[in-house]
Design an enzyme around this catalytic site. Structure first.
Site, PDB file in Angstrom:
ATOM      1  N   ASP A   1       0.846  -1.195   0.000  1.00 48.01           N
ATOM      2  CA  ASP A   1       0.000   0.000   0.000  1.00 48.01           C
ATOM      3  C   ASP A   1       0.883   1.247   0.000  1.00 48.01           C
ATOM      4  OD1 ASP A   1      -2.139  -1.719   0.361  1.00 48.01           O
ATOM      5  OD2 ASP A   1      -2.160  -1.449   2.540  1.00 48.01           O
TER       6      ASP A   1
HETATM    7  N1  URA Z   1      -1.220  -6.028   3.794  1.00 46.56           N
HETATM    8  C1  URA Z   1      -1.694  -4.772   3.845  1.00 46.56           C
HETATM    9  O1  URA Z   1      -2.712  -4.534   4.455  1.00 46.56           O
HETATM   10  N2  URA Z   1      -1.011  -3.813   3.203  1.00 46.56           N
HETATM   11  C2  URA Z   1       0.142  -4.022   2.533  1.00 46.56           C
HETATM   12  O2  URA Z   1       0.720  -3.090   1.979  1.00 46.56           O
HETATM   13  C3  URA Z   1       0.618  -5.320   2.505  1.00 46.56           C
HETATM   14  C4  URA Z   1      -0.076  -6.313   3.129  1.00 46.56           C
END
Ligand code: URA
Length: 243
Positions: free
Chosen positions: A105
């Site tokens: 993310d």
């Molecule tokens: N899980 C999440 O919630 N975000 C990420 O970036 C990676 C795994």
């Protein structure tokens, strides 16, 4: 060998398979001078001339592999239409057409592999190979061991039950806790959604390990090339023979 066009384009390092499908549907791909707009056909990159936007694919681009320590605020895509910062802005010296292997993310930091090796990417991201990813999450309120057991067992999310996770409580205080969690699935925002399902909010999330690789020696925002031995190991993990 005849293969699907999107696979050939991905292997050439131009785009992920999904993005390559978009290129085909948009009429940007031709084979022996004929524009192809359907996804089903198989072609031979050895004997046929495949072009994207009129430019022939160069299938022999040297394969390169980097381990990046992604900071928050960078998108895990190769390009952003709205001009936002992407992880590739952190590798300005790299000339090959690389892209991230998987996603973190925008507000997640940590280990992200960057490469132009589409074959390896497809192997590593395939659910069949159960590639482990370890995250450290700062969450609030501090969850009980009983709540963490739910993550260990597998928890129901809107897109189905998660596979059992390995979970260790690293630190716990009155208001928040630091939890290490290892999963092998790669659903969208999975870790955040797993904690939300036990009533905890993820305040910070960092991927500290991917397929046995760690961030050791790589500062935030920096990257290093993988060693040949590491690439070989990844190929084994991804269940493919190295060409
Ligand atoms: N899980 C999440 O919630 N975000 C990420 O970036 C990676 C795994």
């Amino acid at each position: 060998m005849a293969e699907r066009l999107q696979k050939i384009i991905a292997q050439a390092g131009i785009a992920s398979r999904r993005a390559a499908e978009g290129l085909i549907l948009a009429g940007r791909v031709s084979v022996d001078g004929v524009t192809i707009t359907e996804l089903g056909g198989k072609y031979d990159s050895g004997s046929q001339r495949i072009c994207v936007d009129g430019k022939p694919l160069t299938l022999s681009e040297t394969k390169v592999y980097f381990l990046l320590n992604k900071p928050k605020g960078y998108l895990s895509t190769a390009r952003d239409e709205r001009g936002r910062r992407t992880v590739l802005d952190l590798l300005p010296e790299v000339r090959e057409r690389v892209y991230p292997l998987g996603r973190l993310d925008n507000n997640t930091e940590g280990l992200l592999l960057i490469s132009n090796d589409g074959t390896l990417m497809n192997g590593l991201l395939h659910p069949r190979y159960k590639v482990n990813k370890t995250y450290v999450a700062r969450v609030t309120p501090a969850p009980s061991e009983k709540a963490l057991d739910k993550l260990r067992q597998g928890i129901k999310l809107e897109d189905g039950l998660t596979a059992p996770a390995e979970v260790h409580l690293l630190e716990t205080g009155a208001a928040e806790a630091k939890v290490e969690i290892t999963i092998h699935e790669g659903r969208n925002r999975q870790v955040r959604r797993m904690f939300a399902a036990i009533g905890a909010d993820v305040r910070a999330l960092k991927r500290v390990k991917f397929a046995g690789l760690t961030l050791t020696g790589v500062k935030r925002g920096k990257y290093r090339p993988l060693t040949a031995a590491e690439v070989k190991e990844l190929y084994q993990i991804a269940g493919i023979g190295q060409s």
